[in-house]
Design a protein around this motif. Structure first.
Motif, PDB file in Angstrom:
ATOM      1  N   ILE A 123       0.847  -1.193   0.000  1.00  0.00           N
ATOM      2  CA  ILE A 123       0.000   0.000   0.000  1.00  0.00           C
ATOM      3  C   ILE A 123       0.883   1.243   0.000  1.00  0.00           C
ATOM      4  CG2 ILE A 123      -1.987  -1.098   1.095  1.00  0.00           C
ATOM      5  CD1 ILE A 123      -1.106   0.164   3.761  1.00  0.00           C
ATOM      6  N   ALA A 124       0.331   2.323  -0.539  1.00  0.00           N
ATOM      7  CA  ALA A 124       1.059   3.579  -0.648  1.00  0.00           C
ATOM      8  C   ALA A 124       0.046   4.707  -0.772  1.00  0.00           C
ATOM      9  CB  ALA A 124       1.983   3.543  -1.867  1.00  0.00           C
ATOM     10  N   PRO A 125       0.517   5.963  -0.714  1.00  0.00           N
ATOM     11  CA  PRO A 125      -0.416   7.077  -0.873  1.00  0.00           C
ATOM     12  C   PRO A 125      -1.232   6.981  -2.153  1.00  0.00           C
ATOM     13  CG  PRO A 125       1.723   7.877  -0.152  1.00  0.00           C
ATOM     14  CD  PRO A 125       1.897   6.431  -0.461  1.00  0.00           C
ATOM     15  N   SER A 126      -0.569   6.511  -3.246  1.00  0.00           N
ATOM     16  CA  SER A 126      -1.240   6.416  -4.541  1.00  0.00           C
ATOM     17  C   SER A 126      -0.882   5.102  -5.219  1.00  0.00           C
ATOM     18  CB  SER A 126      -0.832   7.590  -5.440  1.00  0.00           C
ATOM     19  OG  SER A 126      -1.186   8.828  -4.840  1.00  0.00           O
ATOM     20  N   ASN A 127      -1.577   4.838  -6.285  1.00  0.00           N
ATOM     21  CA  ASN A 127      -1.416   3.586  -7.033  1.00  0.00           C
ATOM     22  C   ASN A 127      -0.164   3.675  -7.914  1.00  0.00           C
ATOM     23  OD1 ASN A 127      -2.235   1.037  -7.946  1.00  0.00           O
ATOM     24  ND2 ASN A 127      -3.305   1.927  -9.697  1.00  0.00           N
ATOM     25  N   VAL A 128       1.014   3.619  -7.266  1.00  0.00           N
ATOM     26  CA  VAL A 128       2.292   3.873  -7.922  1.00  0.00           C
ATOM     27  C   VAL A 128       3.325   2.861  -7.420  1.00  0.00           C
ATOM     28  CG1 VAL A 128       4.146   5.570  -8.260  1.00  0.00           C
ATOM     29  CG2 VAL A 128       1.772   6.341  -8.088  1.00  0.00           C
ATOM     30  N   ALA A 129       4.278   2.514  -8.262  1.00  0.00           N
ATOM     31  CA  ALA A 129       5.404   1.677  -7.859  1.00  0.00           C
ATOM     32  C   ALA A 129       6.625   2.552  -7.580  1.00  0.00           C
ATOM     33  CB  ALA A 129       5.745   0.670  -8.956  1.00  0.00           C
ATOM     34  N   PRO A 130       7.420   2.235  -6.549  1.00  0.00           N
ATOM     35  CA  PRO A 130       8.656   2.984  -6.317  1.00  0.00           C
ATOM     36  C   PRO A 130       9.600   2.869  -7.510  1.00  0.00           C
ATOM     37  CG  PRO A 130       8.117   1.618  -4.417  1.00  0.00           C
ATOM     38  CD  PRO A 130       7.204   1.203  -5.529  1.00  0.00           C
ATOM     39  N   LYS A 131      10.467   3.850  -7.674  1.00  0.00           N
ATOM     40  CA  LYS A 131      11.489   3.776  -8.708  1.00  0.00           C
ATOM     41  C   LYS A 131      12.540   2.731  -8.333  1.00  0.00           C
ATOM     42  CE  LYS A 131      11.092   8.560 -10.310  1.00  0.00           C
ATOM     43  NZ  LYS A 131      11.814   9.838 -10.532  1.00  0.00           N
ATOM     44  N   ARG A 148      -1.249  -0.541  -3.952  1.00  0.00           N
ATOM     45  CA  ARG A 148      -2.659  -0.140  -3.909  1.00  0.00           C
ATOM     46  C   ARG A 148      -2.773   1.199  -3.188  1.00  0.00           C
ATOM     47  NH1 ARG A 148      -6.341  -0.412   0.040  1.00  0.00           N
ATOM     48  NH2 ARG A 148      -5.303  -2.033   1.290  1.00  0.00           N
ATOM     49  N   GLU A 149      -3.559   2.101  -3.739  1.00  0.00           N
ATOM     50  CA  GLU A 149      -3.765   3.395  -3.088  1.00  0.00           C
ATOM     51  C   GLU A 149      -4.510   3.215  -1.770  1.00  0.00           C
ATOM     52  OE1 GLU A 149      -6.404   7.326  -3.973  1.00  0.00           O
ATOM     53  OE2 GLU A 149      -4.873   6.820  -5.474  1.00  0.00           O
ATOM     54  N   MET A 150      -4.008   3.851  -0.736  1.00  0.00           N
ATOM     55  CA  MET A 150      -4.587   3.707   0.594  1.00  0.00           C
ATOM     56  C   MET A 150      -5.929   4.419   0.698  1.00  0.00           C
ATOM     57  SD  MET A 150      -1.111   4.367   2.803  1.00  0.00           S
ATOM     58  CE  MET A 150      -1.857   4.126   4.425  1.00  0.00           C
ATOM     59  N   THR A 151      -6.870   3.775   1.360  1.00  0.00           N
ATOM     60  CA  THR A 151      -8.127   4.418   1.715  1.00  0.00           C
ATOM     61  C   THR A 151      -7.917   5.217   2.999  1.00  0.00           C
ATOM     62  OG1 THR A 151      -8.862   2.589   3.104  1.00  0.00           O
ATOM     63  CG2 THR A 151      -9.378   2.452   0.742  1.00  0.00           C
ATOM     64  N   LEU A 152      -8.895   6.012   3.366  1.00  0.00           N
ATOM     65  CA  LEU A 152      -8.807   6.741   4.630  1.00  0.00           C
ATOM     66  C   LEU A 152      -8.763   5.770   5.808  1.00  0.00           C
ATOM     67  CD1 LEU A 152     -11.214   9.769   4.013  1.00  0.00           C
ATOM     68  CD2 LEU A 152      -8.705   9.702   3.850  1.00  0.00           C
ATOM     69  N   ASP A 153      -9.453   4.647   5.690  1.00  0.00           N
ATOM     70  CA  ASP A 153      -9.384   3.618   6.738  1.00  0.00           C
ATOM     71  C   ASP A 153      -7.978   3.041   6.837  1.00  0.00           C
ATOM     72  OD1 ASP A 153     -12.002   3.875   7.555  1.00  0.00           O
ATOM     73  OD2 ASP A 153     -12.750   2.198   6.338  1.00  0.00           O
ATOM     74  N   ASP A 154      -7.345   2.811   5.693  1.00  0.00           N
ATOM     75  CA  ASP A 154      -5.962   2.330   5.700  1.00  0.00           C
ATOM     76  C   ASP A 154      -5.054   3.312   6.437  1.00  0.00           C
ATOM     77  OD1 ASP A 154      -6.328  -0.036   4.173  1.00  0.00           O
ATOM     78  OD2 ASP A 154      -6.198   1.109   2.299  1.00  0.00           O
ATOM     79  N   ILE A 155      -5.226   4.587   6.151  1.00  0.00           N
ATOM     80  CA  ILE A 155      -4.397   5.613   6.791  1.00  0.00           C
ATOM     81  C   ILE A 155      -4.584   5.593   8.293  1.00  0.00           C
ATOM     82  CG2 ILE A 155      -4.087   8.109   7.050  1.00  0.00           C
ATOM     83  CD1 ILE A 155      -4.575   8.348   4.029  1.00  0.00           C
ATOM     84  N   GLN A 156      -5.827   5.493   8.738  1.00  0.00           N
ATOM     85  CA  GLN A 156      -6.091   5.457  10.175  1.00  0.00           C
ATOM     86  C   GLN A 156      -5.509   4.196  10.801  1.00  0.00           C
ATOM     87  OE1 GLN A 156      -7.483   8.061  12.031  1.00  0.00           O
ATOM     88  NE2 GLN A 156      -6.544   6.778  13.622  1.00  0.00           N
ATOM     89  N   ASN A 157      -5.596   3.087  10.097  1.00  0.00           N
ATOM     90  CA  ASN A 157      -5.019   1.837  10.618  1.00  0.00           C
ATOM     91  C   ASN A 157      -3.509   1.959  10.793  1.00  0.00           C
ATOM     92  OD1 ASN A 157      -7.471   0.487  10.730  1.00  0.00           O
ATOM     93  ND2 ASN A 157      -7.266  -0.390   8.680  1.00  0.00           N
ATOM     94  N   VAL A 158      -2.849   2.628   9.859  1.00  0.00           N
ATOM     95  CA  VAL A 158      -1.406   2.841   9.968  1.00  0.00           C
ATOM     96  C   VAL A 158      -1.084   3.713  11.178  1.00  0.00           C
ATOM     97  CG1 VAL A 158       0.550   4.035   8.903  1.00  0.00           C
ATOM     98  CG2 VAL A 158      -0.833   2.457   7.553  1.00  0.00           C
ATOM     99  N   ILE A 159      -1.808   4.799  11.338  1.00  0.00           N
ATOM    100  CA  ILE A 159      -1.597   5.686  12.489  1.00  0.00           C
ATOM    101  C   ILE A 159      -1.771   4.911  13.790  1.00  0.00           C
ATOM    102  CG2 ILE A 159      -2.517   7.698  13.719  1.00  0.00           C
ATOM    103  CD1 ILE A 159      -3.345   8.775  10.899  1.00  0.00           C
ATOM    104  N   ASP A 160      -2.814   4.110  13.864  1.00  0.00           N
ATOM    105  CA  ASP A 160      -3.063   3.304  15.065  1.00  0.00           C
ATOM    106  C   ASP A 160      -1.953   2.292  15.296  1.00  0.00           C
ATOM    107  OD1 ASP A 160      -5.436   4.677  15.423  1.00  0.00           O
ATOM    108  OD2 ASP A 160      -6.698   3.113  14.548  1.00  0.00           O
ATOM    109  N   SER A 161      -1.418   1.723  14.203  1.00  0.00           N
ATOM    110  CA  SER A 161      -0.378   0.706  14.355  1.00  0.00           C
ATOM    111  C   SER A 161       0.905   1.316  14.922  1.00  0.00           C
ATOM    112  CB  SER A 161      -0.103   0.008  13.017  1.00  0.00           C
ATOM    113  OG  SER A 161       0.746   0.762  12.170  1.00  0.00           O
TER     114      SER A 161
END
Length: 370
Positions: A123-131, A148-161
């Motif tokens: 997962i990442a901010p957007s649907n992009v592959a690193p260089k 895969r582009e992160m959803t707002l739920d994904d972002i909150q899950n990361v913050i919680d983790s």
């Protein structure tokens, strides 16, 4: 020790931590944990060497925060389970026995994953592959997959983790945590223009791109209390894109470091190819100088500072409060003792980082001072 290096050995503080000198071991990926993320005796030997060698503090390798998307490598240690907490305790205790502090670096790999047994996607901010391509000596091969582009739920899950892992670090006995916001991993991806193409409150401009970092800091501070040390590591370059620079140069750096400095953070750790060089173009500040001038918090500088003259330059000219050694510490786990005694520093052998597991067995050979 000559008077020339005396300032490298003056007592310093970060919040309530008293450090005997300015030397800190930088976080370095070692891939020597158990397959389930438990720290082990091999890691204890590795970290205890630096404590015996006189380093005032050690920042751990990047530790993954959950049993989802955060792990980046096989045999990476975690702080996601009770078993992980128990496994870290004897390591932290061994480091403390020598008067050295230990900080846990909390890391979410984001799109820059080379192996993760928990999930089959990144997962990442957007649907992009690193260089760039994955690093074979860390278990990867070929190009990075598209995230895969992160959803707002994904972002909150990361913050919680991050917050849950910080609580676990405190239970394991660590003196603080460092939020990994550098080197192309998830939080840094939000600050990278080609990785963050979001048009919501987490993208489009620097202020929005910093939002997840701000929320991670605030959430961690809320769960660990005011006395526990919380720091952050920032960089421009990435594992997969060393040449990257923040668009806007020093003006962007001012915005980033000013924002970070206003948060409940206790230090800013910056890394660059050369910790004393101009970081935003000729005649500009170094990352360390920018962090100090704009952030106003204690600064740890990293980047080719193993030579004590370079370390001294980082402190006396660039405003760094501490110097973090990576390859220099690998070559000389007793760097502080050597500098104090005026002994020669050994050259870095590249194999010690290209083959980190084998290097642990060789560290005894580099320790002439007990």
């Amino acid at each position: 020790m000559t008077d020339k290096y005396e300032s490298l050995f003056t007592e310093q503080t970060i919040k309530n931590l008293t450090l005997d000198n300015r030397y800190i071991v930088a976080p370095m990926t070692r891939v020597t944990a158990e397959s389930d993320g438990r720290a082990n005796d091999r890691m204890k030997q590795y970290y205890e060497r630096y404590a015996k060698g006189g380093f005032a503090a050690i920042i751990s390798e990047g530790i993954y925060t959950d049993k989802k998307h955060s792990q980046g490598y096989d045999n990476q240690p975690g702080l996601a389970t009770k078993e992980h907490v128990e496994a870290w305790k004897p390591i932290v205790e061994a480091v403390h026995e020598h008067g050295t502090k230990m900080i846990a670096q909390l890391m979410h790999a984001g799109a820059q994953v080379q192996s993760n047994p928990y999930v089959d996607e990144t997962i990442a901010p957007s649907n992009v592959a690193p260089k760039g391509e994955q690093l074979g000596f860390y278990g990867g091969s070929g190009p990075f997959p598209t995230a895969r582009e992160m959803t707002l739920d994904d972002i909150q899950n990361v913050i919680d983790s991050f917050a849950r892992a910080a609580i676990k670090a405190k239970k394991a006995g660590f003196d603080g945590v460092e939020i990994h916001g550098a080197n192309g991993y998830l939080l840094d991806e939000f600050l990278t223009d080609y990785m963050n193409q979001r048009t919501d409150e987490y993208g489009e401009n620097v202020e929005n791109s910093l939002r997840i970092i701000k929320e991670v800091i605030q959430e961690i501070r809320g769960v660990v209390g005011n006395k526990f040390v919380v720091g952050i590591r920032l960089s421009q370059g990435k594992v997969s894109d060393q040449a990257y620079k923040w668009p806007g140069g020093e003006e962007t750096a001012e915005m980033i470091f000013t924002t970070i400095g206003e948060l409940p953070i206790d230090y800013i750790h910056v890394t660059d190819g050369d910790g004393t060089a101009d970081s935003f173009g000729e005649g500009s500040r170094s990352m360390a100088k920018a962090a100090k001038d704009f952030g106003g918090k204690p600064v740890i500088a990293n980047g080719k500072l193993g030579d004590p003259d370079q370390a001294l330059k980082a402190v006396e000219e660039e405003g760094a409060d501490f110097v973090a050694l990576g390859t220099g510490a690998l070559a000389n786990p007793d760097t502080p003792h050597r500098v104090q005694k005026g002994l020669e520093l050994k050259e870095f052998d590249a194999e010690s980082i290209l083959f980190p597991i084998a290097h642990v067995k060789d560290m005894e050979l580099n320790m002439d001072i007990k």
